[in-house]
Write a protein that holds these residues in place. Structure first.
Motif, short mmCIF file in Angstrom:
data_model
loop_
_atom_site.label_atom_id
_atom_site.label_comp_id
_atom_site.label_asym_id
_atom_site.label_seq_id
_atom_site.Cartn_x
_atom_site.Cartn_y
_atom_site.Cartn_z
N GLU B 6 -3.82 6.31 -5.93
CA GLU B 6 -2.40 6.27 -5.58
C GLU B 6 -2.17 6.90 -4.21
O GLU B 6 -2.92 7.77 -3.77
N ARG B 19 8.19 4.46 -1.72
CA ARG B 19 7.33 3.42 -2.26
C ARG B 19 5.94 3.98 -2.47
O ARG B 19 5.30 4.44 -1.51
N SER B 21 1.97 3.35 -3.78
CA SER B 21 0.95 2.32 -3.88
C SER B 21 -0.18 2.78 -4.77
O SER B 21 -0.43 3.98 -4.91
N SER B 80 -3.68 -4.46 -5.40
CA SER B 80 -2.75 -3.35 -5.22
C SER B 80 -1.53 -3.46 -6.11
O SER B 80 -1.04 -4.56 -6.39
N TYR B 82 2.40 -1.60 -6.76
CA TYR B 82 3.42 -0.88 -6.03
C TYR B 82 4.54 -0.42 -6.95
O TYR B 82 4.87 -1.09 -7.94
#
Lengths: 107, 121
Positions: B6, B19, B21, B80, B82
């Motif tokens: 992360e 945000r 990831s 990925s 999000y």
């Protein structure tokens, strides 16, 4: 939502002791119950899934049992490296919910 | 080796956005449902929500506490995941973990190391 009641919230035991943690679901979750170990500052680690199945690589001193609403997690012989907080989690229904955790310490 | 990492955490003011990831490696990311779980300082684990895989139309589910403020997305080509967090509240302060939902175990078999989000003025 399914409520998971875990007890005790903490315990202290000696090396070699048998340790038991219980987890009660607010409704029948069949065997959709998982147990995780979390050491300080680390992510949780899956120990047992489907109430009683040991995850690959997890020592056999860890075990789980139960079905329906009542579940038990056992460490047969507590080791110093088992110091951690243990969480139950139901995977029967969303939202997934966790027990409040049991902090295990060495006496 | 299977990994989740992360990133994106930090300090943000109440009402702000952030945000997160989660980068996956070592497994076929596109096969798996992926969840977010958070842990407030000194507290237990709280499920935040789930994004399913393509075969399940990327359907999402959110905890009531974040519904309408948080949005999950994923890019399978980039391996990925999000988490877009808007209208942040002080009670969103937590370590945020991404977790892989095992296709066989109905459990989180892989977790990231977590990223800390602090909402404070």
């Amino acid at each position: 939502d399914i409520q998971m009641t875990q007890s005790p919230s903490s315990l202290s035991a000696s090396v070699g002791d048998r340790v038991t943690i219980t987890c009660q679901a607010s409704q029948d979750i069949t065997n959709y119950l998982n147990w995780y170990q979390q050491k300080p500052g680390k992510a949780p680690k899956l120990l047992i899934y489907d109430a009683s199945i040991l995850e690959t690589g997890v020592p056999s001193r860890f075990s789980g049992s139960g079905s329906g609403t009542d579940f038990t997690f056992t460490i047969s012989s507590l080791q110093p490296e088992d110091i951690a907080t243990y969480y139950c989690q139901q995977s029967d229904n969303l939202p997934l919910t966790f027990g409040g955790g049991t902090k295990v310490e060495i006496k | 080796e299977v990994h989740l990492v992360e990133s994106g955490g930090g300090l943000v003011q109440p009402g702000g956005s952030l945000r997160l990831s989660c980068a996956a490696s070592g497994f076929t990311f596109s096969d798996h449902f992926m969840d977010w779980v958070r842990q407030a300082p000194g507290k237990g684990l709280e499920w935040v929500g789930r994004i399913r895989n393509k075969a399940n139309k990327y359907i999402t589910d959110y905890a009531a506490s974040v519904n309408g403020r948080f949005t999950f997305s994923r890019d399978d080509s980039e391996n990925s995941l999000y988490l877009q967090m808007n209208s942040l509240k002080t009670e969103d302060t937590a370590v945020y973990y991404c977790g892989r939902v095992s296709t066989l175990r109905n459990a989180f078999d892989i977790w990231g190391q977590g990223t800390m989000v602090t909402v404070s003025s």
